[in-house]
Design an enzyme around this catalytic site. Sequence first.
Site, PDB file in Angstrom:
ATOM      1  N   SER A 199       0.831  -1.209   0.000  1.00 31.31           N
ATOM      2  CA  SER A 199       0.000   0.000   0.000  1.00 31.31           C
ATOM      3  C   SER A 199       0.864   1.259   0.000  1.00 31.31           C
ATOM      4  O   SER A 199       1.991   1.259   0.484  1.00 31.31           O
ATOM      5  CB  SER A 199      -0.887   0.032   1.246  1.00 31.31           C
TER       6      SER A 199
HETATM    7  N1  SAH Z   1       0.165  -5.214   4.427  1.00 25.47           N
HETATM    8  C1  SAH Z   1       0.757  -5.548   3.158  1.00 25.47           C
HETATM    9  C2  SAH Z   1      -0.214  -5.336   2.033  1.00 25.47           C
HETATM   10  C3  SAH Z   1      -0.190  -6.488   1.086  1.00 25.47           C
HETATM   11  S1  SAH Z   1      -1.506  -6.568  -0.083  1.00 25.47           S
HETATM   12  C4  SAH Z   1       2.082  -4.835   2.967  1.00 25.47           C
HETATM   13  O1  SAH Z   1       2.429  -3.982   3.797  1.00 25.47           O
HETATM   14  O2  SAH Z   1       2.809  -5.151   2.027  1.00 25.47           O
HETATM   15  C5  SAH Z   1      -2.649  -7.641   0.710  1.00 25.47           C
HETATM   16  C6  SAH Z   1      -2.168  -9.008   1.047  1.00 25.47           C
HETATM   17  O3  SAH Z   1      -3.277  -9.749   1.567  1.00 25.47           O
HETATM   18  C7  SAH Z   1      -1.626  -9.846  -0.109  1.00 25.47           C
HETATM   19  O4  SAH Z   1      -0.334 -10.265   0.160  1.00 25.47           O
HETATM   20  C8  SAH Z   1      -2.598 -11.025  -0.197  1.00 25.47           C
HETATM   21  O5  SAH Z   1      -1.984 -12.229  -0.597  1.00 25.47           O
HETATM   22  C9  SAH Z   1      -3.121 -11.093   1.218  1.00 25.47           C
HETATM   23  N2  SAH Z   1      -4.410 -11.786   1.376  1.00 25.47           N
HETATM   24  C10 SAH Z   1      -5.500 -11.741   0.571  1.00 25.47           C
HETATM   25  N3  SAH Z   1      -6.484 -12.528   1.061  1.00 25.47           N
HETATM   26  C11 SAH Z   1      -6.007 -13.073   2.194  1.00 25.47           C
HETATM   27  C12 SAH Z   1      -6.548 -13.984   3.161  1.00 25.47           C
HETATM   28  N4  SAH Z   1      -7.779 -14.494   3.056  1.00 25.47           N
HETATM   29  N5  SAH Z   1      -5.770 -14.334   4.217  1.00 25.47           N
HETATM   30  C13 SAH Z   1      -4.519 -13.855   4.349  1.00 25.47           C
HETATM   31  N6  SAH Z   1      -3.948 -13.004   3.473  1.00 25.47           N
HETATM   32  C14 SAH Z   1      -4.687 -12.611   2.420  1.00 25.47           C
END
Ligand code: SAH
Length: 226
Positions: free
Chosen positions: A76
């Site tokens: 993000s």
């Molecule tokens: N907080 C992260 C943002 C990553 S984007 C950062 O600082 O980089 C969102 C993430 O959520 C992705 O890596 C995706 O694989 C994960 N995600 C999506 N659905 C999910 C679920 N049901 N359980 C765990 N992770 C999930």
Amino acid sequence: MPLQPEISPLELRGRGMTSQRTRDRMVDRLARQGIRDERVLNVMAQAPRHLFVDEALAHHAYEDASLPIGFGQTLSQPLTVARMTELILREAPKRVLELGTGSGYQTLVLSSLVDELYSLERIQILHERAVQRLARLKVQANLAVADGNHGWPDAAPFDVILLTACAQTLSSELLEQLRDGGVLIAPIEDSSGSQWLTQVRRVGSVYEKRRLEPVRFVPLLQGVVN
Ligand code: SAH
């Protein structure tokens, strides 16, 4: 997992577009964009965001933008990380659950501000990379691979649950892992497909929902990817 060498001070500090001056400029911008909490600004001035993206993208790390981290997922933009961290700190939380570890950057930012941090990621490789990065930075956090829709029952209850991927619905299984008075902060999609940063506070068995602002996140998916 292969052991990673200690991180060098030079790598940590960065240079040019990843230098302290660049981080300071990002923080000045965040303050102008309305981030007031000094704890958030201080932590983000220190956090080496350039180590959480591919080397080829490192010089974009402190721009006002989200960045690809592979598998169609994104880190993000700084303002979103700052805003969510600010909302979390209002709760003076001890125990926090993050769903969507991704690169691990949000985990790093939160790690020095809360007592106990748990973070789940559904994509095994992203989890492993985040574990390595955070271990090299000596960050204390509990990371695991799991479908976050089920929460982390063994570690519940949480003061705050943070989603960094957009949900269409929230399972009662997850909401019930909030302590009474605790909050869930998440991007939630409405029926027209618009995403809203949303705060859900648990008051006994009632969940009070409040829409905050429009946001743009990747979707919260089901199951794990090994
Ligand atoms: N907080 C992260 C943002 C990553 S984007 C950062 O600082 O980089 C969102 C993430 O959520 C992705 O890596 C995706 O694989 C994960 N995600 C999506 N659905 C999910 C679920 N049901 N359980 C765990 N992770 C999930």
